[in-house]
Structures are given as C-alpha cells and as structure tokens.
Motif scaffolding. Sequence first.
Motif, PDB file in Angstrom:
ATOM      1  N   THR A 113       7.162   5.912  -0.563  1.00  0.00           N
ATOM      2  CA  THR A 113       6.635   6.171   0.769  1.00  0.00           C
ATOM      3  C   THR A 113       5.103   6.209   0.855  1.00  0.00           C
ATOM      4  N   PRO A 114       4.405   7.018   0.047  1.00  0.00           N
ATOM      5  CA  PRO A 114       2.941   7.038   0.195  1.00  0.00           C
ATOM      6  C   PRO A 114       2.275   5.723  -0.177  1.00  0.00           C
ATOM      7  N   ARG A 115       2.914   4.974  -1.037  1.00  0.00           N
ATOM      8  CA  ARG A 115       2.349   3.687  -1.459  1.00  0.00           C
ATOM      9  C   ARG A 115       2.588   2.597  -0.419  1.00  0.00           C
TER      10      ARG A 115
ATOM     11  N   ASP B  73       2.642   3.362   2.754  1.00  0.00           N
ATOM     12  CA  ASP B  73       1.657   3.750   3.766  1.00  0.00           C
ATOM     13  C   ASP B  73       0.284   3.178   3.418  1.00  0.00           C
ATOM     14  N   ARG B  74      -0.074   3.289   2.140  1.00  0.00           N
ATOM     15  CA  ARG B  74      -1.389   2.818   1.706  1.00  0.00           C
ATOM     16  C   ARG B  74      -1.504   1.294   1.857  1.00  0.00           C
TER      17      ARG B  74
ATOM     18  N   PHE C  38       0.208  -0.597   3.923  1.00  0.00           N
ATOM     19  CA  PHE C  38       0.192  -0.943   5.342  1.00  0.00           C
ATOM     20  C   PHE C  38      -1.180  -0.680   5.964  1.00  0.00           C
ATOM     21  N   SER C  39      -1.866   0.346   5.484  1.00  0.00           N
ATOM     22  CA  SER C  39      -3.202   0.634   6.018  1.00  0.00           C
ATOM     23  C   SER C  39      -4.174  -0.513   5.724  1.00  0.00           C
TER      24      SER C  39
ATOM     25  N   ASP D  60      13.210   0.390   4.209  1.00  0.00           N
ATOM     26  CA  ASP D  60      12.104   1.042   4.910  1.00  0.00           C
ATOM     27  C   ASP D  60      11.124  -0.026   5.358  1.00  0.00           C
TER      28      ASP D  60
ATOM     29  N   ARG E  44       7.119  -0.773   7.634  1.00  0.00           N
ATOM     30  CA  ARG E  44       5.924  -0.343   8.349  1.00  0.00           C
ATOM     31  C   ARG E  44       5.497  -1.521   9.227  1.00  0.00           C
TER      32      ARG E  44
END
Length: 319
Positions: A70-72, A74-75, A77-78, A98, A100
Amino acid sequence: MSRLSGHIERVMEVTQSASAGARSRLAASWYRSRARHGLDPAEHRAPERLEGKALDARRQDHEKFLMVATPRLDRLFSLVGQSGCAVLLTDSEGVVLDQRVNESDADVFASWGLWSGANWSEAREGTNGIGTCLEERRQVIIHRDEHFFARNTAMSCIDAPIYGYDGQILGALDVSSARSDQTEGFNRLIGAQVAQTARAIEEAHFRAAFAEARIVVSESDDTEASTLLAIDQNDLVIGATREARRVFGLDATGALAPRPAADIFGRGDGPSGFEKAERAAVIRALARAEGNVSQAARQLGVGRATLYRRMKRLGLDDI
C-alpha cells in the motif's frame, strides 16, 4: 482500412504461422493468445471481473501482500498519477487487487476494464502488460498496438513481476497510461520506476515474512532483483528471495530446509564446528565486556580461570 481493422489483420497474419514465436517475444505472445487460448483480436467483450464478496475474499487471501504494498503504491502513484497514469497491483492470476487512479481519468480506465477485480491474465485478455508479465515472468512494456485485442490498443502498460518469500510469483505491478501521446521513451522511464517499486514491495514482503530473523543483503548481477537471506538465531538460513536462491544455488521455490549460513556463503566450519562456535561466543563476550575477562566470564556463566583456559585452547590468550 481503419487503424483497428489494420491491427486485427496484422495479428491474424502473424499468428498464422507456428514459427511466429521465433520472430520476437511479442509475436510469441500473440501466437499464444490465438493458438493456446483461442482468442480473437476483434473481440469486443469486456474483461471478466470479480466483484463484491468474491473480490473481498481474494483480497483477504492477500492481506499481508496488500499491507506492505500500500505505501509503495501510493508513492509510485504520486510520481505518475498526474501524467494520466493509473497504478494497479494484481495477484498471480492477473486479478487486480488494488488500484490508484485520478478522478479525472477514472471513467477512461473503468471503460477499459483497468479496475479492481478485473482479470487481465493473458488467457483472458491476450497480450497485455499484466498478463504477459505474469506469463513470461519478466518486466514488460506493451505499448498501444502491441496488445492482442484491437480494443486495447489505446493504452500503454508497463509491468514488473513481484515474487514472494517462497520464490513463487505473487503478482504484477502495473502502470497503465490513458494518454494518446504516450511515447515509448516515456514508457521506459516509467518502467525503471515500476521495477524499483516492485523490488521494494518484494523486499518488504520478505522482511515481513521473516520478521524475527536477521536479514542479510547480498550482491547480484541483477540490479533490479532483491537478493536477501533470512538467518535465524542459530545462524541457519531459513529463507531466501528468488534472486538469492538463484545466486546461491538453492531450491527455486518452496520452503527452504535450514542450512548453516557458513555453507551458503562458502565458508566451511573447519575440523570442529563446535570449536568455531565456542570461539565466536568467547570473542563476542570479550567484545561486550571491552576486554574485561572477569566480566566476560560472568556473561558466559563460567569462572575467570575457566575462561582463561578456554581462551588459551582456542588461541585467544593474546587478545
């Protein structure tokens, strides 16, 4: 002739020959899609999709995988989300677990079937980033008309496989683009970031699986692979990533039979393994005691005189 008609004709022509696979990896994938899976490049059906309880159950089965990813995601996708890209994570069967995506791009990706629950295996969708990555166990870029289905030729897909702690493939990390002006050069830049993120997820998943072990990072000629070993309190190797298994000649998949780390690293125990272990224990105790023999003896639970005798026997009396 329209662009889509031209694509369908080209795919059909390439896949007529059983020797298509010898031309290129792309031709081999097209041939698998047509001959093995019985797909037609002109099909217009929507991708198969799991929803509701079926998708929830699939995600539950991969709870730990999703947690570390999950946090990776997010990173990643940013970095790519503002460029009209979506980030997707799938399981080993190509089902999207999942995603994004920016709200402004959501309708496009949903219409393409690039959405949670969709099955993007090569068997279902022919040549595509997710399915071909999983089929060939390698990083791939499937750019626009390299897709098998004509209906998929508006997208670019950049993918990297993710392997589990047991050497088995866990899934694929995908970045797909909705931009009509997406270039192959830009795809390669994104591909480098996708590969790096996939390896970060793989490494985090491995560390979580062996949370109580000491993790040793080794060298490899594959800079995109995680080369990690898990070593327990007895200096036994109890886990290894896929690349570490290759580098050290271990079983490619499955649970590892515990083996001394010294054997793995090519350092033999010598004539007496117990003697070597005892010597190491004495050295550690002396180091902790900063050379104070009395204090080291108390740590080891022996008398000072006994420790002196052991140090002499082990060749440590000059420390």
